[in-house]
Write a protein that holds these residues in place. Structure first.
Motif, PDB file in Angstrom:
ATOM      1  N   MET A   1      -2.997 -36.597  17.035  1.00  0.00           N
ATOM      2  CA  MET A   1      -2.114 -36.358  18.166  1.00  0.00           C
ATOM      3  C   MET A   1      -2.855 -35.468  19.169  1.00  0.00           C
ATOM      4  N   ASP A   2      -2.842 -35.872  20.436  1.00  0.00           N
ATOM      5  CA  ASP A   2      -3.568 -35.081  21.438  1.00  0.00           C
ATOM      6  C   ASP A   2      -2.780 -33.852  21.871  1.00  0.00           C
ATOM      7  N   ASP A   3      -3.453 -32.978  22.598  1.00  0.00           N
ATOM      8  CA  ASP A   3      -2.871 -31.697  23.005  1.00  0.00           C
ATOM      9  C   ASP A   3      -1.645 -31.890  23.905  1.00  0.00           C
ATOM     10  N   LEU A   4      -1.708 -32.865  24.800  1.00  0.00           N
ATOM     11  CA  LEU A   4      -0.593 -33.137  25.713  1.00  0.00           C
ATOM     12  C   LEU A   4       0.661 -33.515  24.922  1.00  0.00           C
ATOM     13  N   THR A   5       0.509 -34.424  23.987  1.00  0.00           N
ATOM     14  CA  THR A   5       1.640 -34.856  23.171  1.00  0.00           C
ATOM     15  C   THR A   5       2.204 -33.700  22.349  1.00  0.00           C
ATOM     16  N   THR A   6       1.335 -32.900  21.794  1.00  0.00           N
ATOM     17  CA  THR A   6       1.759 -31.743  20.999  1.00  0.00           C
ATOM     18  C   THR A   6       2.577 -30.770  21.851  1.00  0.00           C
ATOM     19  N   LYS A   7       2.099 -30.494  23.058  1.00  0.00           N
ATOM     20  CA  LYS A   7       2.813 -29.557  23.934  1.00  0.00           C
ATOM     21  C   LYS A   7       4.147 -30.140  24.410  1.00  0.00           C
ATOM     22  N   LEU A   8       4.167 -31.443  24.701  1.00  0.00           N
ATOM     23  CA  LEU A   8       5.430 -32.087  25.088  1.00  0.00           C
ATOM     24  C   LEU A   8       6.454 -31.987  23.953  1.00  0.00           C
ATOM     25  N   GLU A   9       6.011 -32.253  22.748  1.00  0.00           N
ATOM     26  CA  GLU A   9       6.917 -32.156  21.599  1.00  0.00           C
ATOM     27  C   GLU A   9       7.415 -30.727  21.410  1.00  0.00           C
ATOM     28  N   GLU A  10       6.527 -29.770  21.619  1.00  0.00           N
ATOM     29  CA  GLU A  10       6.927 -28.366  21.503  1.00  0.00           C
ATOM     30  C   GLU A  10       7.985 -28.016  22.554  1.00  0.00           C
ATOM     31  N   ALA A  11       7.776 -28.466  23.787  1.00  0.00           N
ATOM     32  CA  ALA A  11       8.737 -28.195  24.861  1.00  0.00           C
ATOM     33  C   ALA A  11      10.087 -28.835  24.558  1.00  0.00           C
ATOM     34  N   ARG A  12      10.077 -30.059  24.056  1.00  0.00           N
ATOM     35  CA  ARG A  12      11.331 -30.743  23.697  1.00  0.00           C
ATOM     36  C   ARG A  12      12.047 -30.013  22.560  1.00  0.00           C
ATOM     37  N   LYS A  13      11.278 -29.565  21.577  1.00  0.00           N
ATOM     38  CA  LYS A  13      11.863 -28.833  20.449  1.00  0.00           C
ATOM     39  C   LYS A  13      12.508 -27.536  20.935  1.00  0.00           C
ATOM     40  N   LEU A  14      11.817 -26.831  21.804  1.00  0.00           N
ATOM     41  CA  LEU A  14      12.381 -25.589  22.352  1.00  0.00           C
ATOM     42  C   LEU A  14      13.666 -25.869  23.124  1.00  0.00           C
ATOM     43  N   ARG A  15      13.678 -26.948  23.901  1.00  0.00           N
ATOM     44  CA  ARG A  15      14.893 -27.296  24.653  1.00  0.00           C
ATOM     45  C   ARG A  15      16.027 -27.607  23.679  1.00  0.00           C
ATOM     46  N   ASP A  16      15.736 -28.341  22.605  1.00  0.00           N
ATOM     47  CA  ASP A  16      16.758 -28.645  21.602  1.00  0.00           C
ATOM     48  C   ASP A  16      17.301 -27.393  20.933  1.00  0.00           C
ATOM     49  N   GLU A  17      16.450 -26.364  20.843  1.00  0.00           N
ATOM     50  CA  GLU A  17      16.846 -25.099  20.238  1.00  0.00           C
ATOM     51  C   GLU A  17      17.451 -24.142  21.272  1.00  0.00           C
ATOM     52  N   ASP A  18      17.711 -24.653  22.473  1.00  0.00           N
ATOM     53  CA  ASP A  18      18.312 -23.891  23.565  1.00  0.00           C
ATOM     54  C   ASP A  18      17.403 -22.774  24.087  1.00  0.00           C
ATOM     55  N   GLU A  19      16.125 -22.938  23.903  1.00  0.00           N
ATOM     56  CA  GLU A  19      15.113 -22.027  24.475  1.00  0.00           C
ATOM     57  C   GLU A  19      14.637 -22.662  25.781  1.00  0.00           C
ATOM     58  N   LEU A  20      15.540 -22.715  26.755  1.00  0.00           N
ATOM     59  CA  LEU A  20      15.319 -23.505  27.962  1.00  0.00           C
ATOM     60  C   LEU A  20      14.185 -22.977  28.837  1.00  0.00           C
ATOM     61  N   GLU A  21      14.130 -21.676  29.022  1.00  0.00           N
ATOM     62  CA  GLU A  21      13.087 -21.100  29.874  1.00  0.00           C
ATOM     63  C   GLU A  21      11.705 -21.277  29.242  1.00  0.00           C
ATOM     64  N   ALA A  22      11.602 -21.076  27.941  1.00  0.00           N
ATOM     65  CA  ALA A  22      10.320 -21.246  27.248  1.00  0.00           C
ATOM     66  C   ALA A  22       9.860 -22.695  27.322  1.00  0.00           C
ATOM     67  N   SER A  23      10.792 -23.610  27.186  1.00  0.00           N
ATOM     68  CA  SER A  23      10.470 -25.034  27.300  1.00  0.00           C
ATOM     69  C   SER A  23       9.960 -25.349  28.702  1.00  0.00           C
ATOM     70  N   GLN A  24      10.660 -24.835  29.695  1.00  0.00           N
ATOM     71  CA  GLN A  24      10.260 -25.100  31.078  1.00  0.00           C
ATOM     72  C   GLN A  24       8.873 -24.517  31.380  1.00  0.00           C
ATOM     73  N   GLU A  25       8.588 -23.363  30.843  1.00  0.00           N
ATOM     74  CA  GLU A  25       7.284 -22.734  31.051  1.00  0.00           C
ATOM     75  C   GLU A  25       6.152 -23.646  30.570  1.00  0.00           C
ATOM     76  N   ILE A  26       6.322 -24.226  29.396  1.00  0.00           N
ATOM     77  CA  ILE A  26       5.319 -25.148  28.856  1.00  0.00           C
ATOM     78  C   ILE A  26       5.199 -26.377  29.751  1.00  0.00           C
ATOM     79  N   LEU A  27       6.319 -26.929  30.165  1.00  0.00           N
ATOM     80  CA  LEU A  27       6.306 -28.142  30.986  1.00  0.00           C
ATOM     81  C   LEU A  27       5.652 -27.900  32.351  1.00  0.00           C
ATOM     82  N   LEU A  28       5.941 -26.761  32.960  1.00  0.00           N
ATOM     83  CA  LEU A  28       5.330 -26.462  34.261  1.00  0.00           C
ATOM     84  C   LEU A  28       3.818 -26.275  34.128  1.00  0.00           C
ATOM     85  N   ALA A  29       3.372 -25.691  33.018  1.00  0.00           N
ATOM     86  CA  ALA A  29       1.930 -25.562  32.774  1.00  0.00           C
ATOM     87  C   ALA A  29       1.298 -26.940  32.595  1.00  0.00           C
ATOM     88  N   LEU A  30       1.970 -27.818  31.876  1.00  0.00           N
ATOM     89  CA  LEU A  30       1.465 -29.188  31.708  1.00  0.00           C
ATOM     90  C   LEU A  30       1.401 -29.919  33.036  1.00  0.00           C
TER      91      LEU A  30
END
Length: 166
Positions: A1-30
């Motif tokens: 699994m490449d780095d992009l996919t790993t980070k996208l999955e991490e951002a989605r997981k954070l959003r599912d866990e209601d860690e919305l700002e942390a998820s957005q931070e990862i997505l904006l960096a991507l």
């Protein structure tokens, strides 16, 4: 699994866990590194959307569509575009996006329901009622409603008719 996919999955997981700002931070960096990536544009739009920043979400959703987003993500993106536009009072745009969603993904009944809401908000009351009744008649298993299905089918296409022979 490449780095992009790993980070996208991490951002989605954070959003599912209601860690919305942390998820957005990862997505904006991507996004900084992948400015034309349709999936990232869509996910950034979604991150703004869940934070109640619909106006910001719309531009990312539109860019995702322009960048040739596909499949389930496109289906969801079109519905989100329609919903966000309705929420901010852009009813005609909402109808346009949701009609596109329904045309491209007719089996997604949530798109039809969102479209009925957009029609209602855009003062297209008959279209709203007709669309909602179509979904109800296609999806319900309720025996009481099914027993009147023929009647409802007729009325949905004749909402303004009055049969009064005085």
């Amino acid at each position: 699994m490449d780095d992009l996919t790993t980070k996208l999955e991490e951002a989605r997981k954070l959003r599912d866990e209601d860690e919305l700002e942390a998820s957005q931070e990862i997505l904006l960096a991507l996004l900084e590194e992948n400015t034309d990536n349709a999936t990232i544009l869509y996910e950034v739009g979604g991150s703004h959307d869940v934070l109640g920043e619909e106006r910001d979400a719309i531009s990312y959703y539109e860019k995702a569509v322009e960048a040739d987003l596909e499949g389930d993500d496109l289906q969801e993106c079109l519905i989100c575009l329609g919903s966000c536009n309705r929420v901010i009072g852009e009813f005609e745009d909402s109808v346009q996006w949701l009609e596109t969603a329904v045309k491209q993904f007719p089996d997604n009944k949530s798109g039809h329901v969102f479209l009925s809401l957009a029609y209602y908000s855009n003062d297209q009351k008959e279209d709203a009622m007709r669309t909602l009744m179509e979904v109800l008649l296609e999806t319900t298993e309720n025996e009481d409603i099914q027993s009147y299905a023929d009647v409802f089918e007729f009325y949905k296409d004749n909402l303004e008719e009055v049969w009064d022979e005085e």
